[in-house]
Design a protein around this motif. Structure first.
Motif, PDB file in Angstrom:
ATOM      1  N   UNK A   1      25.434  -3.366 134.520  1.00 57.14           N
ATOM      2  CA  UNK A   1      26.612  -4.216 134.715  1.00 57.14           C
ATOM      3  C   UNK A   1      27.745  -3.524 135.460  1.00 57.14           C
ATOM      4  N   UNK A   2      27.535  -2.335 135.958  1.00 56.23           N
ATOM      5  CA  UNK A   2      28.572  -1.592 136.664  1.00 56.23           C
ATOM      6  C   UNK A   2      28.885  -2.285 137.993  1.00 56.23           C
ATOM      7  N   UNK A   3      30.174  -2.696 138.207  1.00 56.80           N
ATOM      8  CA  UNK A   3      30.516  -3.433 139.428  1.00 56.80           C
ATOM      9  C   UNK A   3      30.701  -2.560 140.665  1.00 56.80           C
ATOM     10  N   UNK A   4      30.900  -1.253 140.495  1.00 54.31           N
ATOM     11  CA  UNK A   4      31.178  -0.388 141.639  1.00 54.31           C
ATOM     12  C   UNK A   4      29.953   0.422 142.045  1.00 54.31           C
ATOM     13  N   UNK A   5      29.881   0.752 143.310  1.00 53.70           N
ATOM     14  CA  UNK A   5      28.787   1.559 143.858  1.00 53.70           C
ATOM     15  C   UNK A   5      28.880   2.988 143.317  1.00 53.70           C
ATOM     16  N   UNK A   6      27.786   3.737 143.406  1.00 53.90           N
ATOM     17  CA  UNK A   6      27.805   5.123 142.902  1.00 53.90           C
ATOM     18  C   UNK A   6      28.889   6.002 143.530  1.00 53.90           C
ATOM     19  N   UNK A   7      29.211   5.784 144.802  1.00 48.89           N
ATOM     20  CA  UNK A   7      30.236   6.622 145.420  1.00 48.89           C
ATOM     21  C   UNK A   7      31.644   6.037 145.251  1.00 48.89           C
ATOM     22  N   UNK A   8      31.790   5.092 144.344  1.00 45.60           N
ATOM     23  CA  UNK A   8      33.082   4.448 144.107  1.00 45.60           C
ATOM     24  C   UNK A   8      33.454   4.556 142.626  1.00 45.60           C
TER      25      UNK A   8
END
Length: 194
Positions: free
Chosen positions: A83-90
């Motif tokens: 459910x994580x809305x941000x990309x890995x580099x964000x």
């Protein structure tokens, strides 16, 4: 400042070290000398990591520092939940606690914006592993601490302090203890909320 090692090769020779500290940082990217190479895509009146992530000229998909973390301009999002809305580099902080603490530590003062931190010339690395409800996996916390240690040892970033203003429920984690000890051996101070 982490941005230095991830600057795309095509941009690096064009950028001006405006503060003459030998590195390209967000201080430099906000200088007029570099205005042709950055865009304020989020319209908040300054260049920040969100702007770089939104710009294909910067977010080129190339791991410039060859550390296996593509586009880690200002840290990494270790939260492994679906459910994580941000990309890995964000590693932006949707909850706001980490941002608040970062402001206490390093917000620039005397600029009529928000708060003033205790160190106006600091570089901060965001490492996220908690969700919007302030919970997360210990394994993700271990990955975040290990990343900071790797950046100091292998990438020669000046990571000096890990501010861990998060708690842990349940029993002690040997893996987290080992990660914290490794950070200490790399001369990184681990500061925990209690």
């Amino acid at each position: 400042d982490q941005i230095e090692v991830e600057i795309p090769a095509a941009l690096r020779p064009k950028l001006t070290d405006a503060d003459a500290d030998g590195r390209i940082t967000f201080y430099d990217l906000n200088a007029s000398a570099n205005s042709a190479f950055v865009r304020d895509s989020n319209a908040n009146a300054f260049i920040d990591a969100e702007d770089l992530l939104a710009d294909p000229q910067w977010a080129d998909g190339i791991d410039s520092d060859r550390n296996a973390f593509v586009g880690d301009f200002f840290g990494w999002n270790f939260r492994s939940a679906a459910d994580e809305p941000f990309a890995p580099n964000d590693p932006r902080d949707a909850l706001g606690h980490g941002t608040h603490v970062a402001g206490t530590i390093g917000a620039i003062g005397d600029n009529n914006r928000g708060v003033t931190g205790i160190n106006w010339r600091s570089s901060l690395m965001a490492l996220k592993f908690l969700d919007n409800g302030n919970s997360g996996q210990t394994s993700d916390a271990v990955s975040a601490v290990n990343y900071a240690t790797m950046m100091r040892r292998d990438q020669h970033e000046n990571v000096r302090v890990l501010n861990a203003s998060w708690g842990q429920s349940g029993s002690e984690s040997p893996a987290l203890r080992t990660a914290i000890e490794s950070a200490g051996q790399a001369d990184i101070l681990f500061v925990a909320a209690a």
